[in-house]
Design an enzyme around this catalytic site. Structure first.
Site, mmCIF file in Angstrom:
data_model
loop_
_atom_site.group_PDB
_atom_site.id
_atom_site.type_symbol
_atom_site.label_atom_id
_atom_site.label_comp_id
_atom_site.label_asym_id
_atom_site.label_seq_id
_atom_site.Cartn_x
_atom_site.Cartn_y
_atom_site.Cartn_z
ATOM 1 N N LYS A 156 2.420 157.848 37.593
ATOM 2 C CA LYS A 156 3.125 158.751 38.673
ATOM 3 C C LYS A 156 3.109 160.140 38.503
ATOM 4 C CE LYS A 156 7.653 158.472 41.082
ATOM 5 N NZ LYS A 156 9.145 157.605 41.026
ATOM 6 N N SER A 234 10.351 155.716 45.013
ATOM 7 C CA SER A 234 9.455 157.004 45.371
ATOM 8 C C SER A 234 8.041 156.480 44.550
ATOM 9 C CB SER A 234 9.871 158.094 44.585
ATOM 10 O OG SER A 234 10.214 158.114 43.509
ATOM 11 N N SER A 258 13.600 153.076 42.614
ATOM 12 C CA SER A 258 12.265 153.612 42.906
ATOM 13 C C SER A 258 11.128 152.583 41.952
ATOM 14 C CB SER A 258 11.907 155.166 42.711
ATOM 15 O OG SER A 258 12.196 155.620 43.949
#
Length: 570
Positions: A156, A234, A258
């Site tokens: 990420k 996210s 998330s």
């Protein structure tokens, strides 16, 4: 059978006291010690001095001997042998260890899929083709380091990666290139993993993946033609990369769902560990007392391998210090079989909250079937548990919003300078800056009251508990695991979440692994999307390139407004 799980040995009062200390540290301004990267366009020396980056050192890496054990390697299913990207992490590890697959061949297979399909999925911000290929070739001729040796991972884009842009998909950090790896990244690569690329995410980790201006980028791998289908946020890009077979596993962060939400949305197994189990050093912060790094994987075994590598004490992050040792997560995630039957590794009371499977919706039907299947596994016992006192009040949005000042505090210099740098997510930071100290302190006390009631009024009756969403376990720092339990008639995944006691990741993994041993939901993969004409041969050529960055976002996918982001942000 292995020893009694750590969650049975943990002193609940000690965890409550630790949470109180963490809340007090946040209220006292300790969050000001959180280091932010220099903002785009700022003078690097000035920004570095102002944010304290110079005080940080590269997080610890190196090989973890707890990883390289027999249970970390799984002989591949016959149907997975034709395509290396179908292999789970544990299966690919077995193939590499047995020299039936080289890291270079595995990487080439993933690069081919990225080159062919990622213009549709838009899962990656950047693909490190030449860097990853060099690492794969080196892994092919070097000493075997364990199950992560030669495994390509998606990271990420809020995790620092040395020499590779780390933007958090924001205007603020669009030019930031870290001088060191985040601790979890250093630990993964120190155990042989290959950094394949950085993934798309919600701007500053607030919502589903969009550009900083709110244009939707990443789609759900199970509905690539319909950008309106929620891919989860996210950690969207990581989820789509793993679900779309463009990476073996990947990393995410969770502050308000998330890891669990994108895992449930895309048929993955996501593990949010206990607060402090994984270091946050070198990860762009969102909320000091609620941020949790963790893996998004294809099954419980893969999640256990990833978390074993990522977890542990870090002198750079006080949240990680003084915790119980990381238990044998990989064995916990290995199903127990005897006489052809699967049983739970430990006798486990599975708490069912009121209304969990009520109704006739597709989700309710899947939950009923899930509970029935769990109850049939020897060692599992379903028990009804109550909601704690004042549950609705203590888990409502007003209480949840006390996180916002923690979000705004380290960003105050940027808020004062130029609000445009926050793009579409600006309202959450403004709300935090405007929330009064009284509300924040009252919220911290309410959080501790809720934690006490969850520990006493829920876990007095059970060892793990079913959940309908990540609240409040992400707020309280308690561990959660998300995994698939079915599909809708439209072919979209249905997932569930289990919550556990402090440091009870091994118990959660054992339940998920047993369930996955008697079901096949986690083996199902989405159909490949149609290949755009221009990309028909791109996959073949990608392996010869250096670094590939994401193309421009397509406005036809839609755009989230600032109000929409504020309403859904974690």
């Amino acid at each position: 059978m292995v020893n009694e799980p750590v969650d049975r040995r943990v002193d609940r009062r000690a965890f409550l006291a630790r949470s109180a200390a963490l809340a007090a540290a946040g209220a006292a301004g300790a969050v000001g010690a959180v280091a932010l990267p220099p903002a785009a366009g700022a003078a690097t020396a000035t920004a570095t001095a102002a944010t304290g980056v110079t005080a940080l050192t590269r997080g610890p890496g190196g090989r973890d001997p707890n990883l390289d054990q027999p249970n970390a390697y799984v002989r591949p299913r016959p149907q997975a042998l034709a395509d290396p990207t179908e292999l789970t992490l544990a299966e690919a590890a077995w193939m590499i260890r047995e020299r039936r697959l080289t890291p270079e061949r595995l990487l080439e297979a993933y690069l081919a899929r990225i080159g062919t399909y990622d213009s549709t999925y838009q899962a990656f911000n950047v693909v490190l083709v030449s860097q990853a290929m060099a690492a794969a070739r080196a892994a092919g001729s070097s000493r075997h380091l364990g199950p992560l040796h030669g495994i390509p991972l998606a990271i990420k884009d809020n995790y620092y990666t040395r020499g590779v842009p780390t933007t958090a998909n924001s205007f603020l950090f669009e030019d930031f290139v870290p001088p060191y790896d985040a601790t979890p990244v250093a630990r993964l690569t120190g155990n042989g993993a290959i950094l394949l690329g950085k993934t798309q995410m919600g701007p500053l980790a607030t919502t589903r993946a969009t550009t900083p201006a709110g244009v939707v980028t990443t789609v759900n791998a199970w509905a690539p033609a319909n950008p309106r289908v929620d891919p989860g946020g996210s950690s969207t890009g990581t989820a789509t990369a793993v679900a779309g077979r463009m990476a073996t596993s990947g990393t995410g962060t969770q502050t308000g769902g998330s890891i669990t939400a994108p895992s449930n949305a895309q048929n993955l197994t996501g593990l949010k560990p206990t607060m402090g189990r994984v270091s946050l050093h070198g990860i762009i912060p969102l909320t000091y007392t609620r941020d949790h790094p963790g893996p998004l994987a294809r099954d419980a075994k893969d999640a256990a391998i990833m978390l074993t590598a990522m977890a542990g004490e870090d002198p750079q992050d006080p949240r990680t210090q003084g915790l119980p040792p990381v238990p044998d997560l990989i064995t916990a995630a290995s199903p127990v079989r005897s006489g052809g039957k699967v049983s739970l590794r430990w006798q486990t009371r599975i708490g069912v909250l009121p209304g969990f499977a009520d109704g006739s919706s597709e989700t309710a039907q899947a939950r009923k079937a899930y509970l029935t299947k769990l109850a049939s596994v020897p060692g599992a016992r379903l028990v009804d548990v109550p909601f704690p006192d004042e549950w609705d009040l203590l888990t409502g949005s007003e209480f949840n919003n006390v996180r916002l000042p923690e979000r705004s505090e380290p960003f105050m210099p940027y808020l004062r300078e130029d609000l445009r740098g926050f793009g579409v997510s600006v309202l959450g930071w403004l709300q935090g800056a405007l929330l009064g100290g009284n509300e924040f302190l009252t919220g911290q006390r309410a959080k501790l009251l809720l934690l006490e009631r969850v520990l006493d009024q829920i876990f007095d009756h059970c060892d793990v508990v079913v959940q309908t969403g990540p609240v409040p376990f992400d707020i309280l720092g308690l561990p959660e695991i998300a995994f698939p339990i079915g599909f809708t008639a439209a072919g979209l995944p249905i997932g569930t979440i289990l919550g556990g006691l402090p440091y009870g990741e091994e118990r959660l993994l054992s339940v998920a692994a047993a369930y996955q041993a008697v079901t096949d939901w986690h083996w199902r993969r989405p159909a490949d999307p149609p290949v755009p004409t221009a990309d028909a041969r791109r996959g073949e050529a990608l392996s010869g390139r250096g670094t590939v960055r994401a193309g421009a976002a397509d406005p036809a996918r839609g755009r989230l407004s600032a109000d929409e982001v504020a309403a859904t942000m974690q």
